[in-house]
Scaffold this active site. Structure first.
Site, PDB file in Angstrom:
ATOM      1  N   SER A   1       5.143   0.728   4.201  1.00 37.64           N
ATOM      2  CA  SER A   1       6.145   1.688   4.657  1.00 37.64           C
ATOM      3  C   SER A   1       7.469   0.995   4.990  1.00 37.64           C
ATOM      4  O   SER A   1       7.502  -0.173   5.355  1.00 37.64           O
ATOM      5  CB  SER A   1       5.641   2.434   5.893  1.00 37.64           C
TER       6      SER A   1
HETATM    7  N1  SAH Z   1       0.633   1.133   6.912  1.00 33.29           N
HETATM    8  C1  SAH Z   1       0.511   0.668   5.564  1.00 33.29           C
HETATM    9  C2  SAH Z   1       0.761   1.831   4.639  1.00 33.29           C
HETATM   10  C3  SAH Z   1      -0.049   1.780   3.444  1.00 33.29           C
HETATM   11  S1  SAH Z   1       0.152   3.136   2.367  1.00 33.29           S
HETATM   12  C4  SAH Z   1       1.520  -0.420   5.298  1.00 33.29           C
HETATM   13  O1  SAH Z   1       2.602  -0.360   5.892  1.00 33.29           O
HETATM   14  O2  SAH Z   1       1.251  -1.298   4.494  1.00 33.29           O
HETATM   15  C5  SAH Z   1      -1.175   4.183   2.833  1.00 33.29           C
HETATM   16  C6  SAH Z   1      -2.553   3.623   2.679  1.00 33.29           C
HETATM   17  O3  SAH Z   1      -3.460   4.678   2.971  1.00 33.29           O
HETATM   18  C7  SAH Z   1      -2.896   3.142   1.272  1.00 33.29           C
HETATM   19  O4  SAH Z   1      -3.286   1.811   1.332  1.00 33.29           O
HETATM   20  C8  SAH Z   1      -4.055   4.060   0.858  1.00 33.29           C
HETATM   21  O5  SAH Z   1      -5.038   3.411   0.074  1.00 33.29           O
HETATM   22  C9  SAH Z   1      -4.613   4.466   2.205  1.00 33.29           C
HETATM   23  N2  SAH Z   1      -5.416   5.689   2.205  1.00 33.29           N
HETATM   24  C10 SAH Z   1      -5.223   6.847   1.523  1.00 33.29           C
HETATM   25  N3  SAH Z   1      -6.200   7.733   1.811  1.00 33.29           N
HETATM   26  C11 SAH Z   1      -7.031   7.121   2.700  1.00 33.29           C
HETATM   27  C12 SAH Z   1      -8.213   7.504   3.384  1.00 33.29           C
HETATM   28  N4  SAH Z   1      -8.779   8.698   3.226  1.00 33.29           N
HETATM   29  N5  SAH Z   1      -8.797   6.612   4.229  1.00 33.29           N
HETATM   30  C13 SAH Z   1      -8.257   5.392   4.415  1.00 33.29           C
HETATM   31  N6  SAH Z   1      -7.149   4.961   3.795  1.00 33.29           N
HETATM   32  C14 SAH Z   1      -6.530   5.817   2.959  1.00 33.29           C
END
Ligand code: SAH
Length: 218
Positions: A61
């Site tokens: 993000s």
């Molecule tokens: N906070 C992280 C954001 C990652 S993007 C950062 O700053 O790096 C969002 C993440 O949510 C992705 O890695 C995706 O695989 C995960 N995601 C999507 N659906 C999910 C679920 N049901 N359970 C766990 N993770 C999930």
């Protein structure tokens, strides 16, 4: 390469300048090395005002969004928080420096593994990471004083409300797969859930039992 100047500038120009006043959040974001959470070829962009790809169609993000979501939880220290979507692990690292313990769930195993390695390198020892569907929360560890969801969902999964402690706050993007509104839900003592709309945002989809079935094909 010393990125500390870039990091300070990021905090001043992208975060404090846009109204984030929580000093603990600002300090932590001025210390956590964001560049090590992205691939080497993108490290020069790590302190820019944008999200970046982390592989598997996911993103780390934008710094401001990490700060705004973290500040919205109004953490004092001492809390146990649930994070959904570990991704790169950057948001996890920020949270871990502000609370007692972070429970983080990621559905994509390679991302969870990579995040775990970096968080271990940084010697952040108050983090539990689980691979699985985060839309059902983490029932064994509930309730949580804060829940931060880093992926967008059509609705707020009921399990998050069940797993939120009294006085706790849930921050998550709600909307369609193109755009969402960052919502904050506070569980009050009288049992009421207060809902606030914080800002427009754009996240990758939350995929699982209580989120989207899959990524949209459009
Ligand atoms: N906070 C992280 C954001 C990652 S993007 C950062 O700053 O790096 C969002 C993440 O949510 C992705 O890695 C995706 O695989 C995960 N995601 C999507 N659906 C999910 C679920 N049901 N359970 C766990 N993770 C999930």
């Amino acid at each position: 390469m010393d990125y500390s100047v870039a990091r300070r500038r990021m905090v001043e120009q992208q975060i404090a300048a846009r109204g984030i006043v929580d000093q603990r959040v600002l300090e932590v974001m001025a210390t956590v090395p964001r560049h090590i959470f992205v691939e080497v070829g993108l490290q020069g962009h790590a302190y820019g005002d944008a999200s970046l790809p982390i592989g598997k169609k996911q993103t780390i993000s934008q710094p401001y969004m990490v700060a705004a979501m973290t500040a919205a939880l109004e953490l004092q220290g001492g809390e146990r928080v649930l994070e959904i979507g570990t991704g790169s692990g950057y948001q996890t690292a920020v949270l871990s420096k502000l609370v007692k313990r972070v429970y983080s769930i990621e559905r994509i195993a390679v991302l969870a593994g990579r995040a775990r390695k970096i968080l271990d390198q940084l010697q952040l020892s108050n983090i539990n990471i689980k691979i699985g569907d985060g839309t059902i929360g983490w029932v064994d560890q509930a309730p949580f004083a804060g829940i931060l969801v880093a992926a967008g969902s059509p609705d707020v999964p009921a399990k998050y409300l069940d797993q939120l402690d009294v006085g706790g706050k849930l921050v998550m993007p709600v909307g369609d797969q193109e755009q969402q509104i960052l919502m904050r839900i506070t569980r009050h003592k009288d049992g009421r859930f207060e809902r606030e709309q914080l800002m427009g945002c754009r996240f990758v989809p939350l995929i699982g039992e209580q989120g989207w079935q899959s990524e949209s094909l459009v």
